[in-house]
Design an enzyme around this catalytic site. Structure first.
Site, PDB file in Angstrom:
ATOM      1  N   SER A  45       0.852  -1.107   0.195  1.00 32.38           N
ATOM      2  CA  SER A  45      -0.134   0.059   0.026  1.00 32.38           C
ATOM      3  C   SER A  45       1.026   1.268  -0.066  1.00 32.38           C
ATOM      4  CB  SER A  45      -1.095   0.249   1.408  1.00 32.38           C
ATOM      5  OG  SER A  45      -0.299   0.212   2.470  1.00 32.38           O
ATOM      6  N   THR A  67      -2.432  -6.247  -1.307  1.00 26.67           N
ATOM      7  CA  THR A  67      -3.318  -5.511  -0.515  1.00 26.67           C
ATOM      8  C   THR A  67      -4.664  -5.661  -0.737  1.00 26.67           C
ATOM      9  OG1 THR A  67      -3.243  -3.660  -1.720  1.00 26.67           O
ATOM     10  CG2 THR A  67      -1.464  -3.996   0.206  1.00 26.67           C
ATOM     11  N   ASP A 147     -23.968  -0.653   4.879  1.00 28.96           N
ATOM     12  CA  ASP A 147     -23.159  -0.831   3.598  1.00 28.96           C
ATOM     13  C   ASP A 147     -24.363  -0.429   2.589  1.00 28.96           C
ATOM     14  OD1 ASP A 147     -21.807  -1.632   1.231  1.00 28.96           O
ATOM     15  OD2 ASP A 147     -20.486  -2.921   2.412  1.00 28.96           O
ATOM     16  N   ARG A 209      -8.908   3.051   6.603  1.00 24.39           N
ATOM     17  CA  ARG A 209      -8.010   3.990   5.967  1.00 24.39           C
ATOM     18  C   ARG A 209      -8.029   5.402   6.971  1.00 24.39           C
ATOM     19  NH1 ARG A 209      -5.568   0.510   3.918  1.00 24.39           N
ATOM     20  NH2 ARG A 209      -4.912   0.229   1.704  1.00 24.39           N
ATOM     21  N   ASP A 233      -5.835   1.753  14.044  1.00 25.83           N
ATOM     22  CA  ASP A 233      -4.769   1.144  13.497  1.00 25.83           C
ATOM     23  C   ASP A 233      -4.281   1.825  12.219  1.00 25.83           C
ATOM     24  OD1 ASP A 233      -2.981  -1.216  12.784  1.00 25.83           O
ATOM     25  OD2 ASP A 233      -4.360  -1.419  11.108  1.00 25.83           O
ATOM     26  N   GLU A 238      -0.513   9.099   7.301  1.00 23.65           N
ATOM     27  CA  GLU A 238       0.683   8.254   7.269  1.00 23.65           C
ATOM     28  C   GLU A 238       1.671   8.329   6.500  1.00 23.65           C
ATOM     29  OE1 GLU A 238      -0.987   4.149   7.112  1.00 23.65           O
ATOM     30  OE2 GLU A 238      -2.561   4.267   8.547  1.00 23.65           O
ATOM     31  N   HIS A 255      -0.591   0.446  11.572  1.00 26.75           N
ATOM     32  CA  HIS A 255      -1.456  -0.161  10.100  1.00 26.75           C
ATOM     33  C   HIS A 255      -0.908  -1.435  10.068  1.00 26.75           C
ATOM     34  CE1 HIS A 255      -2.623   0.885   5.938  1.00 26.75           C
ATOM     35  NE2 HIS A 255      -2.902  -0.376   6.172  1.00 26.75           N
ATOM     36  N   GLY A 258      -4.032  -6.110   9.330  1.00 29.08           N
ATOM     37  CA  GLY A 258      -3.894  -7.012   8.409  1.00 29.08           C
ATOM     38  C   GLY A 258      -2.659  -7.966   8.470  1.00 29.08           C
ATOM     39  N   TYR A 259      -1.635  -7.584   9.656  1.00 31.32           N
ATOM     40  CA  TYR A 259      -0.479  -8.503   9.429  1.00 31.32           C
ATOM     41  C   TYR A 259      -0.329  -9.777  10.240  1.00 31.32           C
ATOM     42  CZ  TYR A 259       2.254  -4.642   7.304  1.00 31.32           C
ATOM     43  OH  TYR A 259       2.728  -3.554   6.423  1.00 31.32           O
TER      44      TYR A 259
HETATM   45  N1  LIG Z   1      -5.493  -1.865   8.582  1.00 24.97           N
HETATM   46  C1  LIG Z   1      -5.226  -2.853   7.789  1.00 24.97           C
HETATM   47  O1  LIG Z   1      -4.038  -3.618   7.932  1.00 24.97           O
HETATM   48  C2  LIG Z   1      -6.174  -3.214   6.590  1.00 24.97           C
HETATM   49  C3  LIG Z   1      -6.086  -4.378   6.163  1.00 24.97           C
HETATM   50  C4  LIG Z   1      -7.197  -4.582   5.052  1.00 24.97           C
HETATM   51  C5  LIG Z   1      -7.883  -3.693   4.345  1.00 24.97           C
HETATM   52  N2  LIG Z   1      -7.841  -2.335   4.938  1.00 24.97           N
HETATM   53  C6  LIG Z   1      -8.501  -1.406   4.362  1.00 24.97           C
HETATM   54  O2  LIG Z   1      -9.816  -1.758   4.588  1.00 24.97           O
HETATM   55  C7  LIG Z   1     -10.807  -1.538   3.559  1.00 24.97           C
HETATM   56  C8  LIG Z   1     -11.932  -2.479   3.384  1.00 24.97           C
HETATM   57  O3  LIG Z   1     -11.451  -3.811   3.264  1.00 24.97           O
HETATM   58  P1  LIG Z   1     -12.184  -4.930   2.848  1.00 24.97           P
HETATM   59  O4  LIG Z   1     -11.455  -6.311   2.604  1.00 24.97           O
HETATM   60  O5  LIG Z   1     -13.645  -5.288   3.973  1.00 24.97           O
HETATM   61  O6  LIG Z   1     -12.764  -4.402   1.556  1.00 24.97           O
HETATM   62  P2  LIG Z   1     -13.984  -5.156   0.540  1.00 24.97           P
HETATM   63  O7  LIG Z   1     -14.005  -4.355  -0.617  1.00 24.97           O
HETATM   64  O8  LIG Z   1     -14.329  -6.451   0.822  1.00 24.97           O
HETATM   65  O9  LIG Z   1     -15.220  -4.387   1.631  1.00 24.97           O
HETATM   66  C9  LIG Z   1     -15.531  -2.833   1.582  1.00 24.97           C
HETATM   67  C10 LIG Z   1     -17.121  -2.650   1.698  1.00 24.97           C
HETATM   68  O10 LIG Z   1     -17.239  -1.214   2.163  1.00 24.97           O
HETATM   69  C11 LIG Z   1     -18.615  -0.954   1.493  1.00 24.97           C
HETATM   70  N3  LIG Z   1     -18.574   0.599   1.146  1.00 24.97           N
HETATM   71  C12 LIG Z   1     -18.081   1.519   0.377  1.00 24.97           C
HETATM   72  N4  LIG Z   1     -18.487   2.735   0.561  1.00 24.97           N
HETATM   73  C13 LIG Z   1     -19.059   2.731   1.839  1.00 24.97           C
HETATM   74  C14 LIG Z   1     -19.536   3.686   2.382  1.00 24.97           C
HETATM   75  N5  LIG Z   1     -19.875   5.129   2.060  1.00 24.97           N
HETATM   76  N6  LIG Z   1     -20.611   3.389   3.468  1.00 24.97           N
HETATM   77  C15 LIG Z   1     -20.580   1.926   4.060  1.00 24.97           C
HETATM   78  N7  LIG Z   1     -19.770   0.829   3.221  1.00 24.97           N
HETATM   79  C16 LIG Z   1     -19.089   1.208   1.979  1.00 24.97           C
HETATM   80  C17 LIG Z   1     -18.269  -1.590   0.082  1.00 24.97           C
HETATM   81  O11 LIG Z   1     -19.767  -1.958  -0.389  1.00 24.97           O
HETATM   82  C18 LIG Z   1     -17.784  -3.019   0.652  1.00 24.97           C
HETATM   83  O12 LIG Z   1     -18.824  -3.922   0.835  1.00 24.97           O
HETATM   84  C19 LIG Z   1      -9.667  -1.628   2.258  1.00 24.97           C
HETATM   85  O13 LIG Z   1     -10.161  -0.972   1.153  1.00 24.97           O
HETATM   86  C20 LIG Z   1      -8.406  -1.051   2.901  1.00 24.97           C
HETATM   87  O14 LIG Z   1      -8.347   0.079   2.586  1.00 24.97           O
HETATM   88  C21 LIG Z   1      -6.992  -2.176   5.998  1.00 24.97           C
HETATM   89  O1  LIG Z   2      -5.252  -2.614   2.252  1.00 23.95           O
HETATM   90  C1  LIG Z   2      -4.631  -3.524   2.658  1.00 23.95           C
HETATM   91  O2  LIG Z   2      -4.630  -4.713   2.559  1.00 23.95           O
HETATM   92  C2  LIG Z   2      -3.899  -3.218   4.138  1.00 23.95           C
HETATM   93  O3  LIG Z   2      -4.143  -1.982   4.354  1.00 23.95           O
HETATM   94  C3  LIG Z   2      -2.460  -3.839   4.149  1.00 23.95           C
HETATM   95  O4  LIG Z   2      -2.635  -4.356   5.330  1.00 23.95           O
HETATM   96  C4  LIG Z   2      -1.588  -2.729   3.886  1.00 23.95           C
HETATM   97  O5  LIG Z   2      -0.359  -3.159   4.414  1.00 23.95           O
HETATM   98  P1  LIG Z   2       1.035  -3.133   3.605  1.00 23.95           P
HETATM   99  O6  LIG Z   2       0.515  -3.274   1.957  1.00 23.95           O
HETATM  100  O7  LIG Z   2       1.254  -1.554   3.619  1.00 23.95           O
HETATM  101  O8  LIG Z   2       2.017  -3.931   3.968  1.00 23.95           O
END
Ligand SMILES: NC(=O)c1ccc[n+]([C@@H]2O[C@H](COP(=O)([O-])OP(=O)(O)OC[C@H]3O[C@@H](n4cnc5c(N)ncnc54)[C@H](O)[C@@H]3O)[C@@H](O)[C@H]2O)c1
Ligand SMILES: O=C(O)[C@H](O)[C@H](O)COP(=O)(O)O
Length: 376
Positions: A45, A67, A147, A209, A233, A238, A255, A258-259
């Protein structure tokens, strides 16, 4: 074939070495000069894949991001250039769901407010939101989902409006992609007004995010409302979280929700499968070969856990307090945020621990949480 891969992506050599020459790079600092002769680019990312990065390259044919989030990939530009690209949807969903669930158990213990009695609102019910829903429902916690995109699809679950969720929920966990356009943008979804409308004693978790919450407004509201509890997280801006905000956050991590080792391996493996398909080759490797065993693979629990025992059990797999402590000590160091991520000792997921020979109790819900079972 030259494969440029982020230095913090595990298992790349194991999976890609016989497809081409693998060269490791610092993804945060990657330049157009470094990318000039790459055929394949594997990123995380922290790399903005856009016109500027690819300006000098005329041979790139594949971009893979290990990611879920895609906000760092200029998809319009890659399509224009006819470059195949993919991410790894769902790869770390279990890790994020378990992180949020564990964080709630930690807050429950710390503030002596059992999680079981609360109503939890999940905003964004895709892969990570659903993984959290699975844990909460296995444990018997009431869950509301918001959602708007899935609400109008054929998803059979019930959804509520955002304002209704905020009014009814004691705990709110954010799981949306970062979007600035479209019918339901998420940039500053939690602005000053929404933050002000949170219920008394609300717990707010952000594992998606940073920019989904206006961090300045959050800081301002925390000055007035000590009752709000926060798990962050992800952070606006960032790798430089707002320093003044950190002391007001109850659980703070860099962040890494997801690790998990499983999540990381799955991410790289999904890119391997996608590249092989793109090249018309057979993917003959398996993900299971990549993972080492857990330090303790099997546990014989004395009783079905109540909430305190459950927390002790999940701490065997992941003690979130360690990451929180490291974050507070190091986030202000030079390059601190990125170094914590680079050096993070990826945890395992619940499924890595097998619960064995349980004395006739109902452990079904523990297994539904994701733990494995032996002879139960
Ligand atoms: N902190 C981390 O390490 C980490 C890890 C994985 C993902 N992420 C972040 O989390 C996000 C979500 O991951 P995911 O796997 O669940 O994605 P995903 O695409 O499977 O699910 C996201 C959901 O959000 C919904 N959505 C979109 N806009 C919306 C709104 N305004 N209100 C409510 N719902 C809405 C979508 O319809 C979808 O169902 C990723 O895009 C990524 O940025 C962070
Ligand atoms: O979007 C994702 O999958 C997560 O934010 C992911 O964990 C980010 O981790 P990175 O790619 O920065 O290691």
């Amino acid at each position: 074939m030259k494969i440029l891969a982020d230095e913090n992506m595990p298992y790349v050599e194991a999976l890609f070495a016989d497809v081409g020459e693998v060269v490791r790079v610092d993804g945060r600092k990657l330049t157009a000069e470094q990318v000039i002769d790459a055929d394949v680019l594997l990123v995380r990312s922290v790399t903005q894949v856009n016109r500027q990065l690819l300006a000098l390259n005329t041979q790139l044919q594949f971009v893979g991001s290990a990611t879920i989030g895609m906000d760092h990939i200029d998809q319009v530009y890659l399509t224009e250039r006819n470059i195949c690209y993919t991410n790894a949807p769902g790869c770390n969903a279990t890790a994020v769901g378990e992180y949020a669930f564990i964080a709630m158990l930690e807050l429950a213990r710390r503030f002596e407010q059992p999680l079981k009695n609360k109503t939890v609102g999940i905003i964004g019910a895709g892969n990570t939101g659903s993984a959290l829903q699975k844990c909460l429902q296995a444990y018997g916690v009431k869950v509301l989902l918001h959602d708007p995109l899935l609400a109008t699809s054929d998803d059979p679950r019930n959804f509520v409006a955002l304002d209704e969720l905020i009014t009814r929920c004691d705990v709110i966990s954010l799981h949306v992609p970062l979007t600035k356009s479209g019918a339901h943008p998420t940039w500053y979804l939690f602005d000053e007004a929404r933050l002000a409308s949170l219920r008394p004693d609300c717990w707010l978790l952000n594992c998606c995010r940073g920019e989904v919450i206006d961090n300045r407004a959050l800081f301002a509201i925390k000055q007035l409302r000590d009752d709000l509890k926060l798990v962050l997280d992800v952070w606006e801006g960032e790798p430089h979280p707002m320093a003044e905000l950190v002391p007001y956050v109850d659980i703070a991590t860099p962040h890494i929700a997801g690790y998990s080792l499983e999540g990381k391996a799955r991410g790289t493996f999904m890119l391997y499968e996608a590249l092989m398909a793109h090249l018309g080759l057979t993917a003959h490797k398996s993900m299971d070969e990549l993972l080492p065993p857990l330090w303790s693979q099997q546990l014989n629990p004395a009783s079905v856990p109540d909430e305190n025992a459950l927390l002790s059990l999940v701490r065997l797999v992941y003690d979130l307090r360690d990451d929180d402590l490291v974050f507070r000590n190091r986030f202000l160091n030079h390059n601190g945020f990125d170094l914590m991520r680079k050096n993070h000792k990826h945890r395992r997921e619940f499924s890595a621990l097998r619960l064995a020979n349980h004395a006739g109790s109902d452990v079904d819900w523990v297994l539904k949480l994701g733990f494995s079972g032996v002879g139960l």
